[in-house]
Every structure is written in structure tokens, then in C-alpha cells.
Motif scaffolding. Structure first.
Motif, PDB file in Angstrom:
ATOM      1  N   LYS A  73       0.814  -1.217   0.000  1.00  0.00           N
ATOM      2  CA  LYS A  73       0.000   0.000   0.000  1.00  0.00           C
ATOM      3  C   LYS A  73       0.848   1.268   0.000  1.00  0.00           C
ATOM      4  CE  LYS A  73      -3.811  -2.407   0.490  1.00  0.00           C
ATOM      5  NZ  LYS A  73      -4.562  -2.783  -0.666  1.00  0.00           N
ATOM      6  N   MET A  74       2.142   1.139   0.306  1.00  0.00           N
ATOM      7  CA  MET A  74       3.018   2.310   0.349  1.00  0.00           C
ATOM      8  C   MET A  74       3.626   2.628  -1.020  1.00  0.00           C
ATOM      9  SD  MET A  74       2.566   3.178   3.396  1.00  0.00           S
ATOM     10  CE  MET A  74       3.755   4.493   3.554  1.00  0.00           C
ATOM     11  N   SER A  75       3.412   1.765  -2.006  1.00  0.00           N
ATOM     12  CA  SER A  75       3.968   2.003  -3.336  1.00  0.00           C
ATOM     13  C   SER A  75       3.297   3.204  -3.986  1.00  0.00           C
ATOM     14  CB  SER A  75       3.749   0.779  -4.229  1.00  0.00           C
ATOM     15  OG  SER A  75       4.530  -0.290  -3.795  1.00  0.00           O
ATOM     16  N   ASN A  76       4.061   3.893  -4.818  1.00  0.00           N
ATOM     17  CA  ASN A  76       3.549   5.027  -5.563  1.00  0.00           C
ATOM     18  C   ASN A  76       2.934   4.499  -6.856  1.00  0.00           C
ATOM     19  OD1 ASN A  76       3.178   7.262  -7.218  1.00  0.00           O
ATOM     20  ND2 ASN A  76       4.985   8.319  -6.438  1.00  0.00           N
ATOM     21  N   ALA A  77       1.628   4.265  -6.844  1.00  0.00           N
ATOM     22  CA  ALA A  77       0.946   3.655  -7.987  1.00  0.00           C
ATOM     23  C   ALA A  77       1.063   4.513  -9.242  1.00  0.00           C
ATOM     24  CB  ALA A  77      -0.512   3.388  -7.640  1.00  0.00           C
ATOM     25  N   THR A  78       1.025   5.828  -9.087  1.00  0.00           N
ATOM     26  CA  THR A  78       1.134   6.722 -10.246  1.00  0.00           C
ATOM     27  C   THR A  78       2.465   6.508 -10.949  1.00  0.00           C
ATOM     28  OG1 THR A  78      -0.236   8.355  -9.114  1.00  0.00           O
ATOM     29  CG2 THR A  78       1.066   9.140 -10.985  1.00  0.00           C
ATOM     30  N   ARG A  79       3.535   6.457 -10.180  1.00  0.00           N
ATOM     31  CA  ARG A  79       4.875   6.255 -10.745  1.00  0.00           C
ATOM     32  C   ARG A  79       4.992   4.871 -11.382  1.00  0.00           C
ATOM     33  NH1 ARG A  79       9.068   3.713  -8.821  1.00  0.00           N
ATOM     34  NH2 ARG A  79       8.172   3.506  -6.753  1.00  0.00           N
ATOM     35  N   LEU A  80       4.464   3.844 -10.721  1.00  0.00           N
ATOM     36  CA  LEU A  80       4.515   2.486 -11.251  1.00  0.00           C
ATOM     37  C   LEU A  80       3.774   2.381 -12.576  1.00  0.00           C
ATOM     38  CD1 LEU A  80       3.870   0.484  -7.956  1.00  0.00           C
ATOM     39  CD2 LEU A  80       6.032   0.647  -9.197  1.00  0.00           C
ATOM     40  N   VAL A  81       2.585   2.978 -12.626  1.00  0.00           N
ATOM     41  CA  VAL A  81       1.788   2.938 -13.849  1.00  0.00           C
ATOM     42  C   VAL A  81       2.528   3.643 -14.988  1.00  0.00           C
ATOM     43  CG1 VAL A  81      -0.325   3.899 -14.916  1.00  0.00           C
ATOM     44  CG2 VAL A  81      -0.461   2.605 -12.762  1.00  0.00           C
ATOM     45  N   GLU A  82       3.160   4.772 -14.688  1.00  0.00           N
ATOM     46  CA  GLU A  82       3.886   5.510 -15.731  1.00  0.00           C
ATOM     47  C   GLU A  82       5.076   4.699 -16.250  1.00  0.00           C
ATOM     48  OE1 GLU A  82       5.092   8.215 -18.536  1.00  0.00           O
ATOM     49  OE2 GLU A  82       3.143   7.851 -17.609  1.00  0.00           O
ATOM     50  N   LYS A  83       5.802   4.047 -15.367  1.00  0.00           N
ATOM     51  CA  LYS A  83       6.934   3.217 -15.806  1.00  0.00           C
ATOM     52  C   LYS A  83       6.450   2.071 -16.687  1.00  0.00           C
ATOM     53  CE  LYS A  83      10.513   4.092 -12.442  1.00  0.00           C
ATOM     54  NZ  LYS A  83      11.619   3.470 -11.742  1.00  0.00           N
ATOM     55  N   LEU A  84       5.347   1.449 -16.309  1.00  0.00           N
ATOM     56  CA  LEU A  84       4.790   0.352 -17.102  1.00  0.00           C
ATOM     57  C   LEU A  84       4.251   0.855 -18.443  1.00  0.00           C
ATOM     58  CD1 LEU A  84       3.054  -1.600 -14.212  1.00  0.00           C
ATOM     59  CD2 LEU A  84       5.029  -2.370 -15.550  1.00  0.00           C
ATOM     60  N   ARG A  85       3.713   2.063 -18.465  1.00  0.00           N
ATOM     61  CA  ARG A  85       3.241   2.659 -19.720  1.00  0.00           C
ATOM     62  C   ARG A  85       4.423   2.893 -20.658  1.00  0.00           C
ATOM     63  NH1 ARG A  85       3.234   6.876 -22.573  1.00  0.00           N
ATOM     64  NH2 ARG A  85       4.411   8.087 -21.073  1.00  0.00           N
ATOM     65  N   GLN A  86       5.533   3.389 -20.102  1.00  0.00           N
ATOM     66  CA  GLN A  86       6.729   3.629 -20.914  1.00  0.00           C
ATOM     67  C   GLN A  86       7.287   2.340 -21.504  1.00  0.00           C
ATOM     68  OE1 GLN A  86       9.356   5.782 -18.285  1.00  0.00           O
ATOM     69  NE2 GLN A  86       8.171   7.683 -18.443  1.00  0.00           N
TER      70      GLN A  86
END
Length: 149
Positions: A73-86
Motif C-alpha cells: 500500500k506504500m507504493s507510488n501507484a502513479t509512478r509504477l503505472v507511468e513506468k509500465l506505460r513507458q
């Protein structure tokens, strides 16, 4: 390493030792998973997001849906999603019915990657299955679920 390996000057309370055992085991399992994912340039948190999206496929999810389902729950989902999008493993599109909402979907490339990873992770599971019987695994899951309540 097991809790018994931790040097202690006095006898620890059973619940405390169990908590330490859970933490040590969790770290070990996460490390093994990270080692499997490393050649694919994927973190355990990114892998978790992809599995969440695969579970919802073909329906999109929004960021709050993903955050709610994440293990960490402490992960930054916005950052993770952006990395996966890239990496072209998911897409982010404005929701047609609500322009303030973003639809997030796993791509075919993301699905293919998970299909490649599934047997590798199952190999790791085989080691676990050799050490713990099915009945023990069921009991362990019940106890852990009870501890999370």
C-alpha cells in the motif's frame, strides 16, 4: 534465517516470534520473486500492478482501484503505472464517460509478459510445495488471513 536463529537473551513471547517468522519469510519470498523478475526489468510492485490489471482484463481500472488492490500500500501507484506505460505494458486513456478519470488497461505485450513469467514463478512454487503440504498451506493461509483482520 529463522526466528530461532536470532540471538535472544530471554525467551521471546510466542506471538512476537511468529511475527518475526512472518517478516523473515515474507522478505525471503519477495527476494526470490525479485530475482525471477529482474531479467525482465520488472519490480515486484510493477508485477503486482500487471497482475491486478490482468485480473480485471478486458475491463480497465482507474488508479484508485489499482491502489486499493496492491499488496504494498506504500507504493507510488502513479509512478509504477507511468513506468509500465513507458514499457508499453499498459495504456492510460481518459475515460469517455468521466473526463476526470483515467482508464488503465494492460496491453497484449503486458499479457504476453505475464504468460512468460507464470511458469517461472510456478517453478518457485514447486520448491514451496515440497516444503509445505497442501493441508499446511491451507492452515497457514487461514492463520495469516485471521492475523490480517
Amino acid at each position: 534465517m529463522e526466528a530461532k536463529d536470532i540471538k535472544k537473551k530471554k525467551v521471546q513471547e510466542a506471538h512476537f516470534v511468529a511475527m518475526l517468522d512472518i517478516m523473515i519469510t515474507s522478505n525471503l519470498l519477495e527476494l526470490k520473486t525479485a530475482q525471477i523478475l529482474k531479467p525482465f526489468d520488472l519490480s515486484t510492485q510493477q508485477f503486482n500492478v500487471l497482475r491486478i490489471l490482468r485480473g480485471a482484463h478486458p475491463n480497465p481500472l482507474n488508479l484508485s482501484d489499482i491502489q486499493e488492490r496492491m499488496m504494498d500500500k506504500m507504493s507510488n501507484a502513479t509512478r509504477l503505472v507511468e513506468k509500465l506505460r513507458q514499457k508499453h505494458l499498459l495504456t492510460r486513456d481518459l475515460c469517455e464517460s468521466n473526463r476526470r478519470k483515467v482508464d488503465i488497461e494492460i496491453t497484449q505485450q503486458g499479457l504476453d509478459l505475464l504468460t512468460t513469467l507464470d511458469p517461472l514463478l510456478l517453478e518457485n512454487l514447486e520448491v514451496f510445495k515440497q516444503q509445505i503440504s497442501k493441508e499446511e498451506a491451507i492452515t497457514l493461509s487461514q492463520i495469516l488471513a485471521k492475523a490480517r483482520q
